[in-house]
Motif scaffolding. Structure first.
Motif, PDB file in Angstrom:
ATOM      1  N   GLN A 198       0.975  -1.236  -0.067  1.00 27.80           N
ATOM      2  CA  GLN A 198       0.172  -0.074  -0.311  1.00 27.80           C
ATOM      3  C   GLN A 198       1.308   1.474   0.304  1.00 27.80           C
ATOM      4  O   GLN A 198       0.110   2.246  -0.087  1.00 27.80           O
ATOM      5  CB  GLN A 198      -0.735   0.083   1.239  1.00 27.80           C
ATOM      6  CG  GLN A 198      -2.268   0.722   1.160  1.00 27.80           C
ATOM      7  CD  GLN A 198      -2.702   0.585  -0.106  1.00 27.80           C
ATOM      8  OE1 GLN A 198      -3.532  -0.607  -0.903  1.00 27.80           O
ATOM      9  NE2 GLN A 198      -2.920   2.043  -0.190  1.00 27.80           N
ATOM     10  N   ARG A 201       2.377   1.565  -3.490  1.00 32.25           N
ATOM     11  CA  ARG A 201       1.112   2.545  -4.621  1.00 32.25           C
ATOM     12  C   ARG A 201       0.588   3.329  -4.181  1.00 32.25           C
ATOM     13  O   ARG A 201       0.260   4.146  -5.086  1.00 32.25           O
ATOM     14  CB  ARG A 201      -0.088   1.457  -4.328  1.00 32.25           C
ATOM     15  CG  ARG A 201      -1.288   1.634  -5.150  1.00 32.25           C
ATOM     16  CD  ARG A 201      -2.347   0.998  -4.455  1.00 32.25           C
ATOM     17  NE  ARG A 201      -2.556  -0.277  -3.964  1.00 32.25           N
ATOM     18  CZ  ARG A 201      -2.808  -1.067  -5.071  1.00 32.25           C
ATOM     19  NH1 ARG A 201      -3.158  -1.166  -7.051  1.00 32.25           N
ATOM     20  NH2 ARG A 201      -2.656  -2.872  -5.093  1.00 32.25           N
ATOM     21  N   PRO A 207       1.072  -0.709  -8.306  1.00 31.78           N
ATOM     22  CA  PRO A 207       0.703  -1.881  -7.243  1.00 31.78           C
ATOM     23  C   PRO A 207       1.792  -3.091  -7.704  1.00 31.78           C
ATOM     24  O   PRO A 207       2.243  -3.518  -7.997  1.00 31.78           O
ATOM     25  CB  PRO A 207      -0.318  -2.174  -8.588  1.00 31.78           C
ATOM     26  CG  PRO A 207       0.175  -1.725 -10.341  1.00 31.78           C
ATOM     27  CD  PRO A 207       0.641  -0.689  -9.651  1.00 31.78           C
ATOM     28  N   GLN A 208       1.311  -3.964  -6.517  1.00 27.29           N
ATOM     29  CA  GLN A 208       2.278  -5.020  -6.222  1.00 27.29           C
ATOM     30  C   GLN A 208       3.544  -5.167  -5.853  1.00 27.29           C
ATOM     31  O   GLN A 208       4.149  -6.095  -6.115  1.00 27.29           O
ATOM     32  CB  GLN A 208       1.490  -6.493  -7.185  1.00 27.29           C
ATOM     33  CG  GLN A 208       0.223  -6.567  -7.222  1.00 27.29           C
ATOM     34  CD  GLN A 208      -0.574  -7.114  -6.318  1.00 27.29           C
ATOM     35  OE1 GLN A 208      -0.813  -6.390  -4.932  1.00 27.29           O
ATOM     36  NE2 GLN A 208      -0.066  -8.868  -6.214  1.00 27.29           N
ATOM     37  N   GLU A 288      -3.537  -9.433  -8.581  1.00 24.63           N
ATOM     38  CA  GLU A 288      -3.584  -8.479  -8.883  1.00 24.63           C
ATOM     39  C   GLU A 288      -4.091  -8.845 -10.462  1.00 24.63           C
ATOM     40  O   GLU A 288      -3.110  -8.674 -11.401  1.00 24.63           O
ATOM     41  CB  GLU A 288      -3.459  -7.460  -7.956  1.00 24.63           C
ATOM     42  CG  GLU A 288      -4.495  -6.298  -8.809  1.00 24.63           C
ATOM     43  CD  GLU A 288      -3.821  -4.681  -7.974  1.00 24.63           C
ATOM     44  OE1 GLU A 288      -4.440  -3.425  -8.082  1.00 24.63           O
ATOM     45  OE2 GLU A 288      -3.208  -4.584  -7.114  1.00 24.63           O
TER      46      GLU A 288
END
Length: 439
Positions: A198, A201, A207-208, A288
């Protein structure tokens, strides 16, 4: 007439025999007397020799005892007396900013560190001198790691011998690695991974991402064995520190000790991080869905690393990149700067890594690992430190891809690039409406 002659001859023989017998007896008696006298003389001589030896042994024992007492009196001073006024003054009168500036942490963090290491560093009182206190031991080690000052100067500051300063530093370094390494440098738990993902991000819109990986050179003295292997492309001898950091610049994996001539990809492939990642035990199987690919948890690296499903790197630089790919490379570079800043802060705090480390090659890895542990310890305690140094990247040329894994890595990178390009297009349209002059 004949009978008289015979009688005279017999008488003469008898007299001769008696005379001879008496002589023999006297001789035998004299011999017995002489033998007795010799035995008595020999016995007296043996007794006299024994008495002489006993007296000599007693005299030698007395000499030995006297010598030992003299040596004991001379040995009562085990070390040259030195003044520790500087340390006593610093320990009692320094303010928080002084502690943080010189020991790289506040006094509270310093005392807590002493408590953590106390079971490892406590020594018994010797017969003729007191052991060095634990807080002084920790201070000597931190001063050495923070300033890279020579042991002769440290001995004058703290009032200890040069050999004592050296041995104390080694003991504290080993104690830090034994007592704290598994606590402060470890693979994140699932809850910690959620926070790291997070964090990347929110700050860099990627992401990820579970961390950023890179390497840096630590200068050393040229070792006696295979010195050319440690001579890097920047023209000095070094070992490589490979580190993985989170979004808060804390190391959660390190690999130390490879020669400076080795390529970054080779260091990675021979590390436990690579084996755990390839076996699927490093990260949870969180994915994701982005575009047409399932994106797993992954690390961010530069062009020196291979493109893998769990390790992404920028698009190859060249004239054929789209605007979205350039934007993706910029975002990845910004996020990857976290590990560069971590190396800079590590070397800024512990300057024994910034300059040439004069320790033996067999002990350099212990020092580097201890500095990484202390770095995480300070970051966990929110110790502020602004004096960051530029880290020396291990390599900056591209590494060839690794088989079919690169194809999957490209697919994941393209999926993230499409997501980033959509965000970039939306941002670009908004900016274009606000500023029509933009191209």
């Amino acid at each position: 007439m004949e009978w008289q002659q015979i009688s005279a001859v017999l008488l003469l023989c008898f007299l001769w025999h008696m005379w001879q017998t008496n002589i023999i007896q006297q001789w035998a008696q004299r011999e017995r007397q002489r033998t007795t006298e010799n035995i008595i003389l020999y016995t007296r001589l043996v007794r006299r020799l024994r008495m002489t030896r006993r007296r000599r042994a007693s005299r030698d024992a007395c000499d030995v005892i006297a010598l030992m007492s003299i040596l004991r009196r001379a040995r009562s001073m085990w070390a040259q007396p030195r003044q520790s006024t500087w340390w006593e003054l610093a320990n009692t009168s320094w303010e928080e900013k002084d502690w943080q500036k010189n020991f790289r942490m506040t006094r509270t963090s310093f005392l807590r560190l002493c408590d953590i290491l106390r079971p490892q560093l406590t020594r018994r009182r010797a017969r003729h001198r007191r052991p060095v206190p634990v807080d002084m031991r920790v201070a000597i080690c931190l001063w050495r790691l923070a300033t890279n000052l020579e042991y002769s100067c440290i001995s004058q500051l703290f009032g200890v011998g040069i050999s004592t300063a050296c041995s104390v530093t080694q003991q504290v370094v080993l104690a830090i690695n034994r007592a704290m390494k598994t606590l402060y440098i470890k693979t994140p738990s699932e809850a910690e991974l959620m926070v790291i993902v997070q964090g990347f991000r929110d700050r860099w819109r990627l992401p990820q991402v579970a961390g950023a990986i890179d390497g840096t050179h630590i200068g050393i003295i040229a070792p006696a064995e295979d010195p050319t292997d440690y001579y890097n492309r920047k023209k000095f001898h070094s070992v490589i520190l490979q580190g993985v950091v989170d979004h808060r610049m804390k190391f959660w994996d390190i690999n130390v000790g490879w020669p400076g001539k080795v390529h970054a990809a080779r260091v990675l492939v021979n590390s436990s991080l690579y084996s755990r990642s390839e076996s699927g035990t490093l990260f949870p199987r969180w994915t994701e869905r982005l575009s047409d690919a399932d994106v797993p948890l992954h690390l961010l690296g530069d062009a020196a690393y291979p493109l893998l499903p769990w390790l992404l790197k920028p698009f190859p630089e060249g004239g054929g990149l789209t605007r979205a790919q350039v934007h993706f490379n910029h975002q990845l570079s910004q996020a990857r700067m976290t590990v560069g800043r971590a190396f800079g802060r590590l070397k800024g705090r512990w300057r024994c890594l910034l300059h040439r480390c004069d320790a033996h090659i067999s002990f350099v890895s212990h020092i580097i690992a201890a500095c990484c542990v202390l770095h995480n310890y300070c970051e966990t305690a929110n110790e502020e430190w602004e004096d960051e140094e530029a880290g020396d990247e291990v390599e900056d040329f591209a590494d060839p891809e690794i088989g079919h894994q690169a194809n999957r890595g490209r697919k994941i990178r393209d999926a993230i690039d499409k997501m980033a390009s959509s965000d970039f297009s939306a941002t670009f349209k908004v900016c274009h409406k606000v500023s029509p002059d933009l191209p």
